[in-house]
Design an enzyme around this catalytic site. Structure first.
Site, PDB file in Angstrom:
ATOM      1  N   GLY A  12       0.748  -1.193  -0.087  1.00  0.00           N
ATOM      2  CA  GLY A  12       0.085  -0.028  -0.035  1.00  0.00           C
ATOM      3  C   GLY A  12       0.914   1.502  -0.053  1.00  0.00           C
ATOM      4  CB  SER A  14       0.018   3.724  -4.270  1.00  0.00           C
ATOM      5  OG  SER A  14      -1.216   3.313  -3.831  1.00  0.00           O
ATOM      6  NE  ARG A  15      -5.342   5.598  -0.717  1.00  0.00           N
ATOM      7  CZ  ARG A  15      -6.575   5.691  -1.017  1.00  0.00           C
ATOM      8  NH1 ARG A  15      -6.926   6.449  -2.255  1.00  0.00           N
ATOM      9  NH2 ARG A  15      -7.440   5.424  -0.255  1.00  0.00           N
ATOM     10  CB  VAL A  62      -2.473  -7.412   0.200  1.00  0.00           C
ATOM     11  CG1 VAL A  62      -1.331  -6.725  -0.343  1.00  0.00           C
ATOM     12  CG2 VAL A  62      -3.630  -6.815   0.590  1.00  0.00           C
ATOM     13  CG  ASN A  88       0.569   1.025   4.970  1.00  0.00           C
ATOM     14  OD1 ASN A  88       0.154   1.783   5.794  1.00  0.00           O
ATOM     15  ND2 ASN A  88       0.359   1.412   3.476  1.00  0.00           N
ATOM     16  CB  SER A 144      -6.069   0.510  13.577  1.00  0.00           C
ATOM     17  OG  SER A 144      -7.114   1.513  14.073  1.00  0.00           O
ATOM     18  CE1 TYR A 157      -8.977  -0.407   9.279  1.00  0.00           C
ATOM     19  CE2 TYR A 157      -9.505   0.303  11.370  1.00  0.00           C
ATOM     20  CZ  TYR A 157      -8.638   0.306  10.191  1.00  0.00           C
ATOM     21  OH  TYR A 157      -7.611   1.091  10.134  1.00  0.00           O
ATOM     22  CB  ALA A 159     -12.179  -8.310  14.249  1.00  0.00           C
ATOM     23  CE  LYS A 161      -5.763  -1.924  10.330  1.00  0.00           C
ATOM     24  NZ  LYS A 161      -4.415  -2.136   9.338  1.00  0.00           N
TER      25      LYS A 161
HETATM   26  P1  NAD Z   1      -4.978   4.729   2.303  1.00  0.00           P
HETATM   27  O1  NAD Z   1      -6.525   4.363   2.050  1.00  0.00           O
HETATM   28  O2  NAD Z   1      -4.537   5.933   1.780  1.00  0.00           O
HETATM   29  O3  NAD Z   1      -3.980   3.341   1.925  1.00  0.00           O
HETATM   30  C1  NAD Z   1      -4.352   2.266   2.067  1.00  0.00           C
HETATM   31  C2  NAD Z   1      -3.329   1.439   1.110  1.00  0.00           C
HETATM   32  O4  NAD Z   1      -4.079   0.236   1.098  1.00  0.00           O
HETATM   33  C3  NAD Z   1      -3.739   2.157  -0.481  1.00  0.00           C
HETATM   34  O5  NAD Z   1      -2.469   2.255  -1.057  1.00  0.00           O
HETATM   35  C4  NAD Z   1      -4.616   0.878  -1.028  1.00  0.00           C
HETATM   36  O6  NAD Z   1      -4.127   0.837  -2.407  1.00  0.00           O
HETATM   37  C5  NAD Z   1      -3.888  -0.384  -0.241  1.00  0.00           C
HETATM   38  N1  NAD Z   1      -4.937  -1.493  -0.569  1.00  0.00           N
HETATM   39  C6  NAD Z   1      -6.200  -1.525  -0.104  1.00  0.00           C
HETATM   40  N2  NAD Z   1      -6.598  -2.838  -0.510  1.00  0.00           N
HETATM   41  C7  NAD Z   1      -5.672  -3.491  -0.885  1.00  0.00           C
HETATM   42  C8  NAD Z   1      -5.651  -4.695  -1.621  1.00  0.00           C
HETATM   43  N3  NAD Z   1      -6.525  -5.638  -1.622  1.00  0.00           N
HETATM   44  N4  NAD Z   1      -4.640  -5.039  -2.177  1.00  0.00           N
HETATM   45  C9  NAD Z   1      -3.441  -4.425  -2.433  1.00  0.00           C
HETATM   46  N5  NAD Z   1      -3.411  -3.206  -1.619  1.00  0.00           N
HETATM   47  C10 NAD Z   1      -4.658  -2.574  -0.913  1.00  0.00           C
HETATM   48  O7  NAD Z   1      -5.003   4.652   3.978  1.00  0.00           O
HETATM   49  P2  NAD Z   1      -3.903   4.944   5.076  1.00  0.00           P
HETATM   50  O8  NAD Z   1      -4.618   5.686   6.028  1.00  0.00           O
HETATM   51  O9  NAD Z   1      -2.631   5.410   4.469  1.00  0.00           O
HETATM   52  O10 NAD Z   1      -3.683   3.330   5.471  1.00  0.00           O
HETATM   53  C11 NAD Z   1      -2.802   2.508   5.720  1.00  0.00           C
HETATM   54  C12 NAD Z   1      -2.788   1.699   6.915  1.00  0.00           C
HETATM   55  O11 NAD Z   1      -3.200   2.430   8.031  1.00  0.00           O
HETATM   56  C13 NAD Z   1      -4.063   0.600   6.936  1.00  0.00           C
HETATM   57  O12 NAD Z   1      -4.007  -0.462   7.266  1.00  0.00           O
HETATM   58  C14 NAD Z   1      -5.203   1.352   7.718  1.00  0.00           C
HETATM   59  O13 NAD Z   1      -5.687   0.594   8.243  1.00  0.00           O
HETATM   60  C15 NAD Z   1      -4.122   2.026   8.802  1.00  0.00           C
HETATM   61  N6  NAD Z   1      -4.832   3.082   9.586  1.00  0.00           N
HETATM   62  C16 NAD Z   1      -5.184   4.075   9.040  1.00  0.00           C
HETATM   63  C17 NAD Z   1      -5.611   5.183   9.653  1.00  0.00           C
HETATM   64  C18 NAD Z   1      -6.190   6.611   9.432  1.00  0.00           C
HETATM   65  O14 NAD Z   1      -6.991   7.152   9.989  1.00  0.00           O
HETATM   66  N7  NAD Z   1      -5.970   6.798   8.132  1.00  0.00           N
HETATM   67  C19 NAD Z   1      -5.750   5.072  11.220  1.00  0.00           C
HETATM   68  C20 NAD Z   1      -5.176   3.757  11.789  1.00  0.00           C
HETATM   69  C21 NAD Z   1      -4.888   2.796  10.971  1.00  0.00           C
END
Ligand code: NAD
Length: 252
Positions: A12, A14-15, A62, A88, A144, A157, A159, A161
């Site tokens: 993940g 890409s962003r 994934v 991630n 998380s 979600y 569960a 994590k």
């Molecule tokens: P985001 O949505 O910007 O990034 C999530 C990434 O996961 C993306 O690059 C997406 O392409 C990839 N992804 C999703 N499904 C996929 C799949 N089936 N196969 C391959 N790649 C896949 O969100 P983020 O906030 O950068 O999240 C990153 C991590 O941090 C996640 O695991 C999220 O649960 C965790 N997180 C985020 C927050 C928040 O508030 N943003 C809080 C706690 C935890």
């Protein structure tokens, strides 16, 4: 926190948090494999933001075991070794128990667990096979705060994590004899695409108010902790689950 000569795979990438991790590891000298799912252009943008040379772009869903296996194999083949895996990639979907029908409930559970938990477990398995042969490595799982605090609108979600945390601890014990650390980072809200609609909604101020600092985390703050946990001198932190939540949820 120097990663010169080290190789890192970030799912993940890409962003959001994954992109911030890629930029951070590259700045500290690592060669980084940036994984993307569907948006190749966004993965390429991450590569453009990174310093250093020899980075790689890899694609996989994934939630598909074979794709994960092929992704890790491609990274090892290109880099010759794999020192750090950052699990991630993840999805957040609401599926309130009192509102959704049973079919939709089941579909959410399957999709979220397959992506957030089983996907991470498969990547950890494949990476560990190489790390065992190499004689060491670091696996960092992006979990998380929801694992501890509860996710009433998105129980799968939460569960997924909580499962990721338990998996991190179990693998930490299993892989410690191989000098492989397994840790988790548990962020509260982070300023990314995943959270942007909530942060920009009328609920945004209340979300920021969860932390006495009156804000949410930046992706760079989470990336800093990921890199710290993946650094050589953090090996003995194995098994740790580190909160990055601005004191919005305290546990001891
Ligand atoms: P985001 O949505 O910007 O990034 C999530 C990434 O996961 C993306 O690059 C997406 O392409 C990839 N992804 C999703 N499904 C996929 C799949 N089936 N196969 C391959 N790649 C896949 O969100 P983020 O906030 O950068 O999240 C990153 C991590 O941090 C996640 O695991 C999220 O649960 C965790 N997180 C985020 C927050 C928040 O508030 N943003 C809080 C706690 C935890």
């Amino acid at each position: 926190m120097k990663f010169t000569g080290k190789t890192v795979l970030i799912t993940g990438g890409s962003r959001g948090i994954g992109r911030a991790c890629a930029v951070q590891f590259a700045a500290q000298g690592a060669r980084v494999a940036v994984h993307y799912h569907t948006n190749r252009g966004s993965g390429e943008e991450t590569l453009r933001l990174m310093t250093g040379e020899g980075h790689l772009l890899v694609q996989a869903d994934v939630a598909e075991a074979k794709a994960v296996q092929a992704m890790v194999a491609a990274v090892v083949e290109q880099f010759g070794r794999l020192d750090v895996l950052v699990n991630n990639a993840g999805i957040y979907e609401e599926h309130p128990v009192a509102e959704v029908n049973f079919d939709s409930w089941q579909a959410s559970w399957r999709r979220i667990l397959d992506t957030n938990l089983v996907g991470a477990a498969n990547a950890a398995y494949c990476a560990a096979q190489h790390m065992i042969q190499q004689g060491g490595g670091h696996i960092v799982n992006v979990s998380s705060r929801g694992a501890f605090r509860g996710e009433p609108e998105a129980p799968a979600y939460g569960a997924s994590k909580a499962g990721m945390n338990a998996m991190s601890q179990s693998l930490a014990k299993a892989l410690a004899p191989h000098q492989i650390s397994v840790t988790a980072v548990a962020p509260g809200w982070v300023e990314t695409d995943m959270a942007v609609d909530y942060l920009n909604s009328p609920a945004g101020d209340a979300i920021r108010g969860q932390s006495p600092m009156g804000r949410v985390a930046t992706p760079e703050e989470v990336a800093h902790t990921v890199a710290f946990l993946a650094s050589a001198k953090s090996l003995f932190l194995t098994g740790a689950i580190v909160d990055v939540n601005g004191a919005s949820y305290l546990r001891s």
